[in-house]
Design a protein around this motif. Structure first.
Motif, PDB file in Angstrom:
ATOM      1  N   ILE A 140      -2.238 -11.341  -5.569  1.00  0.00           N
ATOM      2  CA  ILE A 140      -1.794 -12.723  -5.354  1.00  0.00           C
ATOM      3  C   ILE A 140      -2.934 -13.558  -4.778  1.00  0.00           C
ATOM      4  CG2 ILE A 140      -0.228 -14.185  -4.017  1.00  0.00           C
ATOM      5  CD1 ILE A 140       1.823 -11.888  -4.196  1.00  0.00           C
ATOM      6  N   LEU A 141      -3.657 -12.996  -3.805  1.00  0.00           N
ATOM      7  CA  LEU A 141      -4.784 -13.714  -3.211  1.00  0.00           C
ATOM      8  C   LEU A 141      -5.856 -14.027  -4.260  1.00  0.00           C
ATOM      9  CD1 LEU A 141      -5.268 -11.828   0.194  1.00  0.00           C
ATOM     10  CD2 LEU A 141      -4.485 -14.180  -0.127  1.00  0.00           C
ATOM     11  N   MET A 142      -6.104 -13.080  -5.163  1.00  0.00           N
ATOM     12  CA  MET A 142      -7.126 -13.306  -6.183  1.00  0.00           C
ATOM     13  C   MET A 142      -6.711 -14.363  -7.187  1.00  0.00           C
ATOM     14  SD  MET A 142      -8.885  -9.624  -6.924  1.00  0.00           S
ATOM     15  CE  MET A 142      -9.770  -8.758  -5.633  1.00  0.00           C
ATOM     16  N   VAL A 143      -5.451 -14.359  -7.574  1.00  0.00           N
ATOM     17  CA  VAL A 143      -4.962 -15.379  -8.513  1.00  0.00           C
ATOM     18  C   VAL A 143      -5.052 -16.763  -7.882  1.00  0.00           C
ATOM     19  CG1 VAL A 143      -2.934 -16.246  -9.736  1.00  0.00           C
ATOM     20  CG2 VAL A 143      -3.475 -13.801  -9.803  1.00  0.00           C
ATOM     21  N   ILE A 144      -4.644 -16.866  -6.620  1.00  0.00           N
ATOM     22  CA  ILE A 144      -4.752 -18.155  -5.911  1.00  0.00           C
ATOM     23  C   ILE A 144      -6.214 -18.573  -5.811  1.00  0.00           C
ATOM     24  CG2 ILE A 144      -4.413 -19.321  -3.690  1.00  0.00           C
ATOM     25  CD1 ILE A 144      -1.948 -17.558  -3.260  1.00  0.00           C
ATOM     26  N   GLY A 145      -7.072 -17.631  -5.450  1.00  0.00           N
ATOM     27  CA  GLY A 145      -8.495 -17.929  -5.318  1.00  0.00           C
ATOM     28  C   GLY A 145      -9.143 -18.333  -6.626  1.00  0.00           C
ATOM     29  N   SER A 146      -8.653 -17.793  -7.726  1.00  0.00           N
ATOM     30  CA  SER A 146      -9.229 -18.129  -9.033  1.00  0.00           C
ATOM     31  C   SER A 146      -9.086 -19.616  -9.331  1.00  0.00           C
ATOM     32  CB  SER A 146      -8.555 -17.304 -10.134  1.00  0.00           C
ATOM     33  OG  SER A 146      -7.205 -17.731 -10.333  1.00  0.00           O
ATOM     34  N   ILE A 147      -7.990 -20.206  -8.866  1.00  0.00           N
ATOM     35  CA  ILE A 147      -7.786 -21.640  -9.048  1.00  0.00           C
ATOM     36  C   ILE A 147      -8.846 -22.420  -8.273  1.00  0.00           C
ATOM     37  CG2 ILE A 147      -6.150 -23.543  -8.756  1.00  0.00           C
ATOM     38  CD1 ILE A 147      -3.903 -21.452  -8.852  1.00  0.00           C
ATOM     39  N   GLY A 148      -9.202 -21.895  -7.104  1.00  0.00           N
ATOM     40  CA  GLY A 148     -10.250 -22.525  -6.308  1.00  0.00           C
ATOM     41  C   GLY A 148     -11.591 -22.511  -7.016  1.00  0.00           C
ATOM     42  N   TYR A 149     -11.967 -21.356  -7.597  1.00  0.00           N
ATOM     43  CA  TYR A 149     -13.233 -21.261  -8.314  1.00  0.00           C
ATOM     44  C   TYR A 149     -13.253 -22.201  -9.514  1.00  0.00           C
ATOM     45  CZ  TYR A 149     -15.370 -17.337  -5.829  1.00  0.00           C
ATOM     46  OH  TYR A 149     -15.984 -16.551  -4.884  1.00  0.00           O
ATOM     47  N   ALA A 150     -12.186 -22.161 -10.315  1.00  0.00           N
ATOM     48  CA  ALA A 150     -12.126 -23.003 -11.506  1.00  0.00           C
ATOM     49  C   ALA A 150     -12.106 -24.481 -11.134  1.00  0.00           C
ATOM     50  CB  ALA A 150     -10.894 -22.646 -12.334  1.00  0.00           C
ATOM     51  N   GLY A 151     -11.292 -24.826 -10.128  1.00  0.00           N
ATOM     52  CA  GLY A 151     -11.194 -26.221  -9.714  1.00  0.00           C
ATOM     53  C   GLY A 151     -12.502 -26.747  -9.153  1.00  0.00           C
ATOM     54  N   ASP A 152     -13.160 -25.949  -8.320  1.00  0.00           N
ATOM     55  CA  ASP A 152     -14.437 -26.359  -7.742  1.00  0.00           C
ATOM     56  C   ASP A 152     -15.478 -26.570  -8.831  1.00  0.00           C
ATOM     57  OD1 ASP A 152     -16.187 -26.689  -5.297  1.00  0.00           O
ATOM     58  OD2 ASP A 152     -17.221 -25.004  -6.241  1.00  0.00           O
ATOM     59  N   SER A 153     -15.497 -25.686  -9.832  1.00  0.00           N
ATOM     60  CA  SER A 153     -16.459 -25.806 -10.926  1.00  0.00           C
ATOM     61  C   SER A 153     -16.249 -27.093 -11.717  1.00  0.00           C
ATOM     62  CB  SER A 153     -16.345 -24.605 -11.869  1.00  0.00           C
ATOM     63  OG  SER A 153     -16.705 -23.422 -11.215  1.00  0.00           O
ATOM     64  N   VAL A 154     -15.004 -27.372 -12.068  1.00  0.00           N
ATOM     65  CA  VAL A 154     -14.705 -28.567 -12.864  1.00  0.00           C
ATOM     66  C   VAL A 154     -15.074 -29.831 -12.096  1.00  0.00           C
ATOM     67  CG1 VAL A 154     -12.851 -29.943 -13.890  1.00  0.00           C
ATOM     68  CG2 VAL A 154     -12.881 -27.464 -14.208  1.00  0.00           C
ATOM     69  N   VAL A 155     -14.718 -29.869 -10.819  1.00  0.00           N
ATOM     70  CA  VAL A 155     -15.028 -31.035  -9.982  1.00  0.00           C
ATOM     71  C   VAL A 155     -16.529 -31.257  -9.895  1.00  0.00           C
ATOM     72  CG1 VAL A 155     -14.974 -31.921  -7.619  1.00  0.00           C
ATOM     73  CG2 VAL A 155     -12.905 -30.964  -8.625  1.00  0.00           C
ATOM     74  N   ARG A 156     -17.292 -30.176  -9.686  1.00  0.00           N
ATOM     75  CA  ARG A 156     -18.743 -30.294  -9.536  1.00  0.00           C
ATOM     76  C   ARG A 156     -19.423 -30.659 -10.848  1.00  0.00           C
ATOM     77  NH1 ARG A 156     -19.883 -30.130  -3.960  1.00  0.00           N
ATOM     78  NH2 ARG A 156     -18.634 -28.475  -2.999  1.00  0.00           N
ATOM     79  N   ILE A 157     -18.994 -30.023 -11.931  1.00  0.00           N
ATOM     80  CA  ILE A 157     -19.620 -30.283 -13.233  1.00  0.00           C
ATOM     81  C   ILE A 157     -19.380 -31.719 -13.678  1.00  0.00           C
ATOM     82  CG2 ILE A 157     -19.510 -29.706 -15.695  1.00  0.00           C
ATOM     83  CD1 ILE A 157     -18.995 -26.794 -14.832  1.00  0.00           C
ATOM     84  N   LEU A 158     -18.167 -32.225 -13.447  1.00  0.00           N
ATOM     85  CA  LEU A 158     -17.828 -33.590 -13.854  1.00  0.00           C
ATOM     86  C   LEU A 158     -18.244 -34.633 -12.820  1.00  0.00           C
ATOM     87  CD1 LEU A 158     -14.278 -33.004 -15.405  1.00  0.00           C
ATOM     88  CD2 LEU A 158     -16.488 -33.099 -16.564  1.00  0.00           C
ATOM     89  N   LEU A 159     -18.904 -34.176 -11.733  1.00  0.00           N
ATOM     90  CA  LEU A 159     -19.401 -35.077 -10.690  1.00  0.00           C
ATOM     91  C   LEU A 159     -18.292 -35.931 -10.088  1.00  0.00           C
ATOM     92  CD1 LEU A 159     -22.726 -36.252 -12.414  1.00  0.00           C
ATOM     93  CD2 LEU A 159     -22.434 -34.417 -10.743  1.00  0.00           C
ATOM     94  N   ILE A 160     -17.142 -35.304  -9.854  1.00  0.00           N
ATOM     95  CA  ILE A 160     -16.013 -35.991  -9.224  1.00  0.00           C
ATOM     96  C   ILE A 160     -16.181 -35.919  -7.709  1.00  0.00           C
ATOM     97  CG2 ILE A 160     -13.505 -36.003  -8.903  1.00  0.00           C
ATOM     98  CD1 ILE A 160     -13.282 -34.732 -11.685  1.00  0.00           C
ATOM     99  N   ASN A 161     -16.226 -37.057  -7.074  1.00  0.00           N
ATOM    100  CA  ASN A 161     -16.425 -37.118  -5.629  1.00  0.00           C
ATOM    101  C   ASN A 161     -15.111 -37.509  -4.958  1.00  0.00           C
ATOM    102  OD1 ASN A 161     -17.523 -37.154  -3.081  1.00  0.00           O
ATOM    103  ND2 ASN A 161     -18.614 -39.084  -3.352  1.00  0.00           N
ATOM    104  N   ASN A 162     -14.294 -36.498  -4.633  1.00  0.00           N
ATOM    105  CA  ASN A 162     -12.995 -36.738  -4.010  1.00  0.00           C
ATOM    106  C   ASN A 162     -12.834 -35.735  -2.867  1.00  0.00           C
ATOM    107  OD1 ASN A 162     -10.021 -36.338  -3.545  1.00  0.00           O
ATOM    108  ND2 ASN A 162      -9.894 -37.980  -5.071  1.00  0.00           N
TER     109      ASN A 162
END
Length: 242
Positions: free
Chosen positions: A179-201
């Protein structure tokens, strides 16, 4: 349900898998976490270049750490596949290829560290180029390395989803680790998308950071569980034919 008999060597195999996982966490914490924070100054080529010059040994150790991480990643990926393939062969294969894709991107991304090292250690480049050009070039490659990290994080997020699923479906590993890994996977994916798209929020960044903490806790707990758990002579896991 299928009973899998643990051979004497299998106990050592599980312990070794945990050791590789822990070594990656420790070495990666240094080469991916600590070293870049001491060297890289976003948007400031002069400061970044000077930090590399002043901390050349640290920079080289970081590169060496990444190389060891890559070697351990390949070994760990194969060992995890062997450990989980009887639970669900398809999902185990997804986890394997996602982590291998991550490792390949990490290896290619090392070039972005090696070029600044090459520039600063070859006097011929320094003679031919102006100082501002050198600083800008080094900053560009260091920035590119950060974006390379965001790309491999996407594949690592996919790996964690698959691995978390396999852990939850097994009757051998604690479900909370999955469960911890599945939750954490969202963090990795979300952080990557935000950084790649240069979203500053700031709210999104805070949310993804919290999820990344779950991933770190889950991975470390999984590594220590593999290392410290007393292995029984047999265990049960569900077998799915896909």
């Amino acid at each position: 349900m299928e009973i899998l008999k643990m051979k004497t060597g299998s106990k050592a195999y599980i312990k070794l898998t945990g050791l590789f996982y822990l070594l990656i966490a420790i070495i990666g914490g240094f080469s991916i976490g600590y070293m870049p924070n001491e060297i890289f100054v976003s948007g400031d080529g002069m400061a970044t270049t000077q930090n590399i010059i002043n901390n050349m040994s640290l920079f080289r150790l970081g590169i060496a750490g990444d190389i060891f991480v890559l070697i351990f990643e390949v070994l760990l990926t194969v060992m995890l596949y062997k450990l989980f393939k009887s639970i669900n062969g398809t999902i185990a294969m997804i986890a394997t290829f996602a982590r291998l894709a991550m490792s390949i991107i990490m290896g290619i991304n090392l070039i972005n560290y090696l070029i600044p090292l090459l520039i600063l250690n070859k006097s011929g480049y320094l003679i031919e180029m102006e100082a501002n050009d050198i600083n800008s070039l080094i900053l560009m490659f260091m920035e590119a390395h950060k974006f390379g990290e965001y790309i491999w994080q996407l594949f690592f997020g996919l790996h964690l989803i698959a691995l978390g699923y396999l852990i939850m479906k097994s009757n051998y590993f604690p479900k909370f680790l999955g469960i911890l890994m599945v939750i954490g996977s969202i963090g990795y994916a979300g952080d990557s998308v935000v950084r790649i798209l240069l979203i500053n929020n700031s709210m999104i960044s805070f949310f993804t950071t919290i999820l990344l903490v779950f991933a770190v806790i889950g991975e470390l707990a999984f590594a220590f569980w593999l290392l410290l758990k007393k292995i029984k002579t047999s265990y049960q896991i569900s077998e799915y034919n896909v």
